[in-house]
Structure formats: C-alpha cells, structure tokens
Design a protein around this motif. Structure first.
Motif, short mmCIF file in Angstrom:
data_model
loop_
_atom_site.label_atom_id
_atom_site.label_comp_id
_atom_site.label_asym_id
_atom_site.label_seq_id
_atom_site.Cartn_x
_atom_site.Cartn_y
_atom_site.Cartn_z
N SER A 16 39.77 47.33 34.60
CA SER A 16 39.16 46.12 34.03
C SER A 16 37.64 46.15 34.00
O SER A 16 37.03 45.39 33.25
CB SER A 16 39.58 44.89 34.84
N GLY A 55 46.89 44.72 36.01
CA GLY A 55 45.63 44.49 36.70
C GLY A 55 45.82 44.87 38.16
O GLY A 55 46.96 44.90 38.66
N SER A 56 44.75 45.18 38.86
CA SER A 56 44.92 45.53 40.27
C SER A 56 45.27 44.30 41.09
O SER A 56 45.78 44.41 42.21
CB SER A 56 43.68 46.25 40.82
N THR A 78 40.86 49.60 39.37
CA THR A 78 41.22 48.89 38.15
C THR A 78 40.59 49.49 36.91
O THR A 78 39.54 50.15 37.00
CB THR A 78 40.81 47.40 38.26
#
Ligand SMILES: *Cc1c(COP(=O)(O)O)cnc(C)c1O
Length: 369
Positions: A229, A97-98, A227
């Motif tokens: 995400s 994840g970032s 990201t």
C-alpha cells in the motif's frame, strides 16, 4: 416492536468506534463544492508517484479472467516473495492489505479477557481488532513519541497473548534500533506473539534499523508484516503479507477468508516485487519531500517530530483542528491525530514537490492569521 440490534451485537462491537480514515478527495469536493482536480490529499500515506507502469500492465493482462476466482493460495506472489526474502512459501500469509494479517493474529490467539500490549500513539487498528475479539488493549506510555520497548516487556502478564511493535510507527514516524529490538525479542517470553509491523520498511535506510525477517529463524513467536500500500503504490488494491514460522502461517491460514486477495491485486503485486526501480524512485522522492518539509517547518518555526516514514507530524499548539479545517477549505487534506493522543499535532504525508509546496503555502497563510 422494533428490536435494538445494538444490544444483540457482541460486547466488543457494541463499544467499537470505527477506524477513521483520511478524508477521500471526492468527499471533500462534495462538501466544499471544490473541483476534485484542485484537491491534494496528503492524509493517508499514499504514494504520490501513482501506480507503476508494470503494475498497470499486469492488471490489464489479468482483466479478461475476472470471471474466475483468484488463486486462493497466491502461488505466484508467494513464490516471488519467498525468493526475494529468503524464506519458504509456507512462511508467507497473504492479506487483503497487511491490516488483514493483524486481524488474523488477533483472531487466532486472542480470546475474551486476553491482553494485547501496544504503545501509546501506535496505529489504531491494533486496538480495534483486539476489542472486536473481546480482548483488552494494554497501552504503554511512549518515550519521546516512540515505543518504549523495555516498558512494553514490563507490561506483559499471564494474560498477554500478543505485543504489537510498529517500526517505524505511524503516525509518529519514530523507530527502534537493532539493539533495542534484539533486547526486546530476547526478553519477551516464547509464549507471547510479537507482531512487528513494517508497513514503511522500504522507506528506511538508517544503518541500525533492523530487518524483521532476519529475526524469524531465531523467534518462532514473531510475525513480520509488510504491505504493497505504501512504497509499492497499490493502496487501493488491498494487498499485504505476513512472514512467520510455518506453524503460525498455518494457524493464520485457518482464519483467512479463502479468496482474500483478488486476482488484479495478486498480478500487480507480483509485477511490483520484480520492479525494484519503482520502490527506489518512491524512496528518492520521499527523501527529497521530507527534506523540503523539514526545512520549511523550521523556517515557519513549526515544531515537528523526526520521521523515517513517508509522513511527518507537525505541531500547531491549540489550533490543530482549526488549521486542519482551514487547509480543507483550501483543498488540502492532512490528518488530525487527536485520536492518537496528539491533539496539538497534524500529520502530513509526503507528496510530490508541487503538492508539498502547495501545502506549505496554505499552511503559512493559515499560521499568519
Ligand atoms: C498503512 C499501514 C498499514 C498497512 O495497511 P494496509 O492494510 O496494508 O493498506 C499497516 N500498518 C501501519 C502502521 C500502517 O500505517
């Protein structure tokens, strides 16, 4: 004698309040006795499209090699990212994840007593990782809900190590223009790191919205994070990245756990970078959903903060928690933002047209009570 280990924990951890994520669907189902299939979650800015077919195919292909450690250098993902972004592979740091990258920067540069500058209403993780590291978070009042970049420059002292800028910001959805970012980067001393968090970059199409990557050549103190995400729909796989000077990437690599991104995440992310179509679809769906919510809020006389992300904050004066709970009881999960100093607001992520419709119907009912 039992030992109180909380007294032995490092000071930053003793005082830490853990990050509060959006409520998971299964948890709500357990608490309210609801059927998970009847619950909609619009609480964590996840992609309502579901993962791309190409990502799923890439994961399937990778499954048979699960006994192997992943490629700790992420060769293939760095290669496709470097081609897409026009940077060298050595400028890229991969993260679980970032959020991982935010932590690496703080771990690398922030020592006990050092200062980190953030905006009011900014993403909570910045303050948490700073505190963990024994640093001091300096919060600068927001202007019209957004980052006041000149005021953030003013907040820099001898002790400042890092400044976090979120563009667009979560949870407010506000953004800073090219002219504002130009002036800001010019004004920040070279010795202060700037972390530009672009988690929602792919959703923004304003002509004067800056692309952080364009500034890297001129600013060796800059780290840009992105990201998989959000617009790429892979939140559960935990993969994001930072782009910076090669020297900063080398320093971050020293604190990075060696296998922080797993092989399924790497494979899916490679497939996603090559699949521009999915991101285009995500953005189109988001634009429609945002327009749908804005129009409906206006009809309901609900005040909202203009957002360029995949979420929007709306105001329910004095009733935010009550409406949040009411929505939960109907199986609709949104996000309270009181811990972002926005006690009268709730944040809703943009869903599919049907999800948005369902949220709006339940909200209308609750507001009429
Ligand atoms: C969602 C989000 C991130 C990304 O988190 P991941 O760790 O990449 O899942 C980073 N910054 C902001 C502001 C976010 O909202």
């Amino acid at each position: 004698m039992t030992i109180d280990f909380s007294k032995l924990a490092v000071e930053g951890v003793q005082k830490l309040n853990p990050y509060q994520p959006g409520k998971p669907i299964d948890e709500l189902a357990r608490e309210f006795g609801l059927n998970p299939a009847d619950i909609i979650k619009l609480a964590s800015n996840e992609n309502p499209l579901g993962p791309s077919d190409k990502a799923l195919a890439a994961i399937e292909k990778e499954l048979k090699d699960l006994t192997r450690y992943p490629d700790g250098n992420g060769f293939e993902l760095k290669k496709v990212l470097s081609e897409k972004l026009g940077v060298t592979t050595k400028q890229i740091t991969l993260g679980n994840g970032s959020s991982d990258i935010l932590e690496f920067i703080v771990k690398t540069f922030v020592d006990t007593g050092d200062e980190v500058v953030v905006s009011q209403h900014a993403f909570a993780i910045y303050g948490l990782v700073t505190q963990m590291q024994g640093g001091k978070t300096i919060q600068v009042p927001a202007k019209n809900w957004g980052h006041d970049l000149p005021a953030m420059v003013e907040a820099i002292t001898e002790k400042t190590k890092v400044i976090f800028v979120t563009n667009p910001n979560n949870p407010t959805g506000t953004w800073n223009t090219k002219a504002q970012l130009d002036a800001f980067l010019q004004a920040v001393p070279d010795r202060v790191l700037v972390l530009l968090d672009e988690a929602y970059f792919e959703y923004v199409d304003k002509p004067d919205y800056p692309n952080g990557i364009d500034y890297l050549a001129q600013y060796p103190n800059l780290v840009v994070t992105r990201t998989f995400s959000k617009a790429y729909g892979l939140a559960s796989l935990r993969v994001g990245y930072g782009v910076s000077s090669e020297q900063l990437a080398d320093l971050m690599n020293r604190v990075r756990p060696p296998f922080n991104v797993d092989s399924l995440a790497l494979a899916a992310a490679v497939a996603c970078v090559k699949d521009e179509n999915y991101v285009r679809q995500s953005k189109a769906l988001n634009d429609q959903g945002m327009a749908q919510l804005e129009a409906a809020f206006d009809q309901l006389n609900v005040n909202w903060i203009p957002s360029v992300g995949n979420f929007i904050c709306f105001e329910v004066p004095n009733r935010a928690m009550e409406v949040y709970q009411g929505l939960l009881s109907k199986g609709v999960i949104v996000r309270p933002v009181a811990n972002y100093e926005m006690p009268n607001f709730l944040r809703v992520s943009i869903g599919t047209e049907q999800e948005n419709q369902r949220f709006l119907l339940e909200l209308k009912d609750l507001l009429a009570e």
